[in-house]
Design an enzyme around this catalytic site. Structure first.
Site, PDB file in Angstrom:
ATOM      1  N   SER A  90      -9.920   3.920  -8.346  1.00 34.54           N
ATOM      2  CA  SER A  90      -8.551   4.427  -8.334  1.00 34.54           C
ATOM      3  C   SER A  90      -8.004   4.505  -9.763  1.00 34.54           C
ATOM      4  O   SER A  90      -8.499   5.290 -10.567  1.00 34.54           O
ATOM      5  CB  SER A  90      -7.686   3.555  -7.421  1.00 34.54           C
ATOM      6  OG  SER A  90      -6.399   4.092  -7.289  1.00 34.54           O
ATOM      7  N   HIS A 196      -2.909   6.211  -2.002  1.00 40.70           N
ATOM      8  CA  HIS A 196      -4.020   7.050  -1.525  1.00 40.70           C
ATOM      9  C   HIS A 196      -3.806   7.592  -0.105  1.00 40.70           C
ATOM     10  O   HIS A 196      -4.752   7.958   0.567  1.00 40.70           O
ATOM     11  CB  HIS A 196      -5.371   6.333  -1.666  1.00 40.70           C
ATOM     12  CG  HIS A 196      -5.761   6.151  -3.089  1.00 40.70           C
ATOM     13  ND1 HIS A 196      -6.189   7.195  -3.881  1.00 40.70           N
ATOM     14  CD2 HIS A 196      -5.722   5.068  -3.900  1.00 40.70           C
ATOM     15  CE1 HIS A 196      -6.409   6.755  -5.108  1.00 40.70           C
ATOM     16  NE2 HIS A 196      -6.121   5.474  -5.154  1.00 40.70           N
TER      17      HIS A 196
END
Length: 307
Positions: A90, A196
């Site tokens: 990420s 996300h």
């Protein structure tokens, strides 16, 4: 020579005082000072003198973790360690982009400043939650999420033993309760938003135009992406890809499998804590997984790689 990949830590791994030891050992590494000029606040001051709560704010934690990861990266370079692939989890993908040459140092911090600001705003406007689910397969987790009323989805495919779900608070809580009923472990993550997931769409919409003028280069080493779960070779329309990254699942297990299939044996996590090192150990057999966050871990990593 065994092949080495540098992995860069994700959000949530921060702690007060991270990176300080490496800066003291290698005063020539001035990542925090250079980053502070771009960010408009004193990063080292925030890292060393904040409360855990203040440091966990997205606008501070994202650049702070990235700078700590790049400090560990510089320490490895000073010690002559070479690498032929970069990847991150990420947020960590941004440090990987700087390390691999896709972004210059300055542009890397301009981009992370824009991302952290957009994500902080989106998080404050939406209520969401994230849970790590342990003890169920990704398929079982996908199925349960699909049956829950409201919006909750798997977002981080971290290892065969751990998948993170995110969504509206009530739906995420209901899914967590269902998993507990099924005998799995559901651990609530210390974040205030559903990263996300589609709840981050306002952040993605703000982020893409904010980085439209940034220069993205072809990397100098192989670059592995969360979005595709493998090596990325197309670097056109990067603002669009990175905006999509904010609202798409992190395919970390696929990425690790692709790295192992490509012959990587040394997996070195650069940055605070050793979350990714743990995921590598749970997911892959027959590889070396080490982390670098202070002098002791640096020495151990050098010993492992130089063996």
């Amino acid at each position: 020579m065994s092949k080495t990949v540098f992995l860069f830590s994700g959000q949530g791994s921060q702690y007060v005082g991270m990176g300080k030891e490496l800066c003291e050992k290698y005063p020539q590494i001035n990542v925090y000072e250079r980053a502070s000029e771009i960010l408009g606040f004193d990063l080292a001051e925030k890292i060393n003198n904040s409360t855990e709560e203040e440091l966990a704010q997205t606008v501070i934690s994202q650049p702070a973790i990235m700078a700590t990861s790049l400090t560990a990266f510089e320490a490895m370079k000073i010690n002559g360690v070479s690498f032929s692939a970069a990847a991150g989890h990420s947020l960590g993908e941004y440090a990987a982009m700087v390390a691999s040459g896709i972004l210059s140092f300055e542009d890397g911090f301009k981009v992370i400043k824009a991302r952290a600001s957009a994500m902080q705003k989106a998080a404050e406007k939406s209520s969401g939650a994230m849970y790590a689910i342990l003890g169920k397969t990704a398929e079982e987790i996908e199925q349960v999420c699909a049956e829950i009323d409201g919006y909750v989805v798997p977002v981080n495919y971290n290892s065969s033993a751990q998948t993170v779900i995110a969504g509206e608070t009530a739906a995420a809580e209901a899914a967590a309760a269902k998993f507990a009923e099924m005998g799995a472990k559901a651990v609530k993550l210390g974040v205030s938003a559903a990263f996300h997931s589609k709840l981050m769409q306002p952040a993605a919409d703000e982020f893409a135009p904010a980085i439209a003028d940034i220069t993205f280069n072809k990397p100098g080493v192989a670059f592995y992406s969360n979005l595709i779960g493998g090596e990325q070779t197309d670097f056109d329309n990067m603002p669009e890809k990175l905006a999509k990254h904010i609202v798409s699942p992190v395919k970390f297990t696929s990425e690790l499998a692709a790295l192992q299939a490509a012959g990587y044996e040394n997996f070195v996590e650069l940055g605070p804590n050793k979350v990714l090192t743990g995921l590598v150990k749970k997911t892959l057999k027959g590889v070396n997984a080490v982390n670098v966050e202070n002098v002791k871990t640096l020495e151990k990593a050098l010993e492992t790689i130089n063996g």
